[in-house]
Design a protein around this motif. Structure first.
Motif, PDB file in Angstrom:
ATOM      1  N   GLU A  68     -30.523  38.078 -21.809  1.00  0.00           N
ATOM      2  CA  GLU A  68     -32.221  38.469 -22.253  1.00  0.00           C
ATOM      3  C   GLU A  68     -33.339  37.973 -22.977  1.00  0.00           C
ATOM      4  OE1 GLU A  68     -35.417  41.573 -23.190  1.00  0.00           O
ATOM      5  OE2 GLU A  68     -33.694  41.873 -21.960  1.00  0.00           O
ATOM      6  N   ARG A  69     -32.250  37.024 -23.499  1.00  0.00           N
ATOM      7  CA  ARG A  69     -33.114  35.697 -24.132  1.00  0.00           C
ATOM      8  C   ARG A  69     -33.212  34.966 -22.903  1.00  0.00           C
ATOM      9  NH1 ARG A  69     -28.242  33.706 -26.801  1.00  0.00           N
ATOM     10  NH2 ARG A  69     -27.776  35.382 -27.718  1.00  0.00           N
ATOM     11  N   LYS A 128     -27.116  39.959 -23.597  1.00  0.00           N
ATOM     12  CA  LYS A 128     -27.882  39.263 -24.454  1.00  0.00           C
ATOM     13  C   LYS A 128     -28.445  38.014 -23.716  1.00  0.00           C
ATOM     14  CE  LYS A 128     -26.114  39.516 -28.871  1.00  0.00           C
ATOM     15  NZ  LYS A 128     -25.309  39.921 -30.048  1.00  0.00           N
ATOM     16  N   TYR A 146     -21.765  40.066 -24.781  1.00  0.00           N
ATOM     17  CA  TYR A 146     -22.415  38.963 -24.302  1.00  0.00           C
ATOM     18  C   TYR A 146     -23.433  38.480 -23.243  1.00  0.00           C
ATOM     19  CZ  TYR A 146     -18.726  38.807 -27.571  1.00  0.00           C
ATOM     20  OH  TYR A 146     -17.403  38.581 -28.734  1.00  0.00           O
TER      21      TYR A 146
END
Length: 568
Positions: A169-170, A166, A163
């Motif tokens: 990275e977003r 991600k 979680y």
């Protein structure tokens, strides 16, 4: 969804059937199916209805249920059981040491429908009065509940990782011009995490806030956020996140301040100030320069806990820490001979594909009947298979091992003439876990003193967030391992990470070799090796002191020489 996920749903179904007083035959059908599925090497999601029906212990009805699970993630029998079970009672089903029958008594006789009510009943002494419970059971339930309550809002690092990465990275993709990094417990790679902390070199939170507001996977808590911070939760899990916005010129300073624990930051430097005070007073370009200026070598983020790393000075450099890439092969792994999912060949082929030089196989010993522990005649068959595979797969090597139960008196499973047939033995406790400190410590030391013991496996038996380990005198156990040249494993399963990283440095001071062991029961389990490495690094573990970072030749020579020293 994996076979394990299917097995867990069927296991829950069996528990709920028992809770609601269904007939024993029906309960056994689901329980037996769980055991068969856990040993199934092939992916059940890829099988047709007729293929599922042909599997041992499955049959037509359960095959239909598995097809239904494949389609919607659950099945009608379980849905019906859940619909008539209070949510809190469902949580109570997960409590260790209390079966569904006792949960039913608590629910029906005392109207207890959640853990908080159960804890209150324990505090009032109501549980001890129930038939079949007693004071000892009440105290055990209370201790377990208090531990669970204290762990609420926390998650395993391994569960947080997908979680958090991600999310990070977003943010990085959307704002490539900014420096965006983990900080706090995530950067220190703590085994348990309460919040994902991120720091950004910007004082303008609005663009970040706008991005998050259209992200369905996270929620902003506007009430708790500030002008230069955003706080919120991940939608799918009970996990908080916190983004700090730092002035670009102070980014490295704020990163260092938010990374270290309070104890680490309170360390007095060569100027007579705490590290925290120094950082608040100045701006730095990078962490290495700051450490150098205050008379310290660079200290890796994982080590900044305010423990042994405080002894480092400019004259005493930290060791070069173990890396994931240093691992040459995994020990302590289970095949489908006991409770593992895969064949020995599948395990070996996977290890070769990962670039490993060897594999240490250690299925459960015969006393572990609950895990299909191996009888002597099965060991002969397994060793013959390993010999054939070794001849075929050379130079790759499969070592013949066993995870031997440490029995109540500290002895190992099997007679000496059987124990001598193994290349290595992992000695672990799996039963009778309710021990006081003296009993548990002596039981471990007796096993360590057995000349056949090569590794001490998961010394405390803990399951993080679920079950406290039995209390042990770590120093006495580690000292015994040092005296008897027994390797201590860092069990890399994220639920275990046992021996705890806080004792790794003491073991190193005593020249005890450690090993990063995945305790893999399927191929996916090998991926847990990195979490064991993270734990080792937090304790200052180096490549040289890690058994399974050694070359095949060195490992083989060590095991041969150790075995040669055993007097039958």
């Amino acid at each position: 969804m994996t076979n394990k996920d299917i097995a867990n749903l069927l296991k829950l179904t069996a528990s709920l059937l028992e809770l609601h007083g269904e007939n024993q035959f029906k309960i056994r059908t689901y329980s037996n199916a769980v055991l068969n599925i856990e040993k199934q090497g092939d992916d059940l999601f890829k099988k047709s209805l007729s293929e599922l029906e042909s599997l041992d212990g499955i049959g037509k009805g359960l095959a239909q249920s598995i097809i239904e699970i494949r389609q919607k993630g659950t099945f009608s029998v379980l849905e019906e059981l859940i619909s008539k079970t209070p949510e809190g009672v469902l949580e109570m089903i997960e409590l260790k040491g209390i079966g569904p029958k006792k949960i039913k008594v608590l629910w029906k006789e005392l109207n207890i429908e959640n853990m908080d009510q159960l804890l209150e009943a324990c505090n009032q002494g109501q549980i001890a009065k129930l038939k079949g419970f007693g004071v000892k059971t009440q105290e055990s339930i209370k201790q377990h509940l208090e531990y669970i309550v204290s762990q609420r809002g926390k998650m395993l690092y391994a569960d947080v990782e997908p979680y958090s990465e991600k999310f990070l990275e977003r943010l990085r993709r959307a704002f490539p011009e900014l420096k965006i990094e983990f900080t706090g417990a995530m950067r220190r790679k703590m085994d348990i995490v309460e919040a994902v902390e991120i720091i950004i070199n910007s004082r303008d939170p609005e663009p970040i806030k706008a991005l998050i507001e259209i992200d369905n996977s996270v929620h902003i808590n506007s009430k708790n956020s500030g002008p230069f911070s955003l706080k919120g939760r991940f939608v799918d899990v009970n996990l908080k996140w916190h983004i700090r916005f730092s002035e670009p010129s102070r980014y490295q300073t704020d990163l260092m301040l938010s990374t270290g624990s309070g104890k680490h930051l309170s360390r007095i430097d060569c100027n007579g100030k705490s590290l925290c005070q120094t950082l608040l007073e100045k701006t730095i370009d990078d962490e290495k320069t700051l450490y150098h200026e205050i008379g310290l070598p660079y200290i890796a983020p994982e080590l900044r806990e305010g423990s042994f790393e405080l002894s480092y000075t400019g004259d005493k450099d930290p060791p070069e820490l173990l890396e994931v890439e240093d691992i040459k092969g995994p020990f302590h792994n289970h095949s489908n001979y006991s409770d593992g999912k895969n064949t020995i060949r599948q395990l070996a082929v996977y290890c070769i594909e990962q670039g490993y030089a060897y594999l240490g196989l250690s299925d459960h010993s015969k006393s572990a009947f609950y895990a299909n522990g191996l009888q002597e005649f099965q060991l002969i068959k397994q060793h013959e298979e390993i010999d054939r595979l070794n001849a075929e797969m050379t130079p790759f090597k499969i070592f013949k091992g066993i995870e031997s139960d440490i029995l109540n008196d500290g002895s190992l499973d099997y007679e000496p003439e059987v124990l001598v047939s193994f290349d290595f033995i992992v000695a672990s406790i799996h039963s009778n876990l309710n021990m006081d400190k003296n009993k548990a410590t002596q039981r471990l030391i007796t096993a360590v003193e057995n000349p056949f013991t090569t590794f001490l496996g998961h010394p405390t038996g803990r399951l993080l967030l679920k079950r406290q380990g039995y209390p042990i005198d770590h120093k006495k156990v580690i000292d015994a391992c040092a005296s008897n040249h027994v390797i201590i494993e860092i069990n890399a399963n994220p639920w275990r990470l046992d021996i705890d990283w806080r004792w790794v440095n003491y073991a190193l001071e005593k020249d005890v070799i450690l090993s990063i062991n995945p305790d893999a029961h399927e191929l996916e389990g090998f991926k847990d090796m990195k979490y064991g490495v993270y734990a080792g690094r937090k304790g200052g573990l180096t490549k040289e002191m890690t058994f399974n970072s050694w070359s095949l030749e060195k490992v083989e020579a060590y095991l041969v020489n150790r075995k040669a020293g055993v007097n039958l």
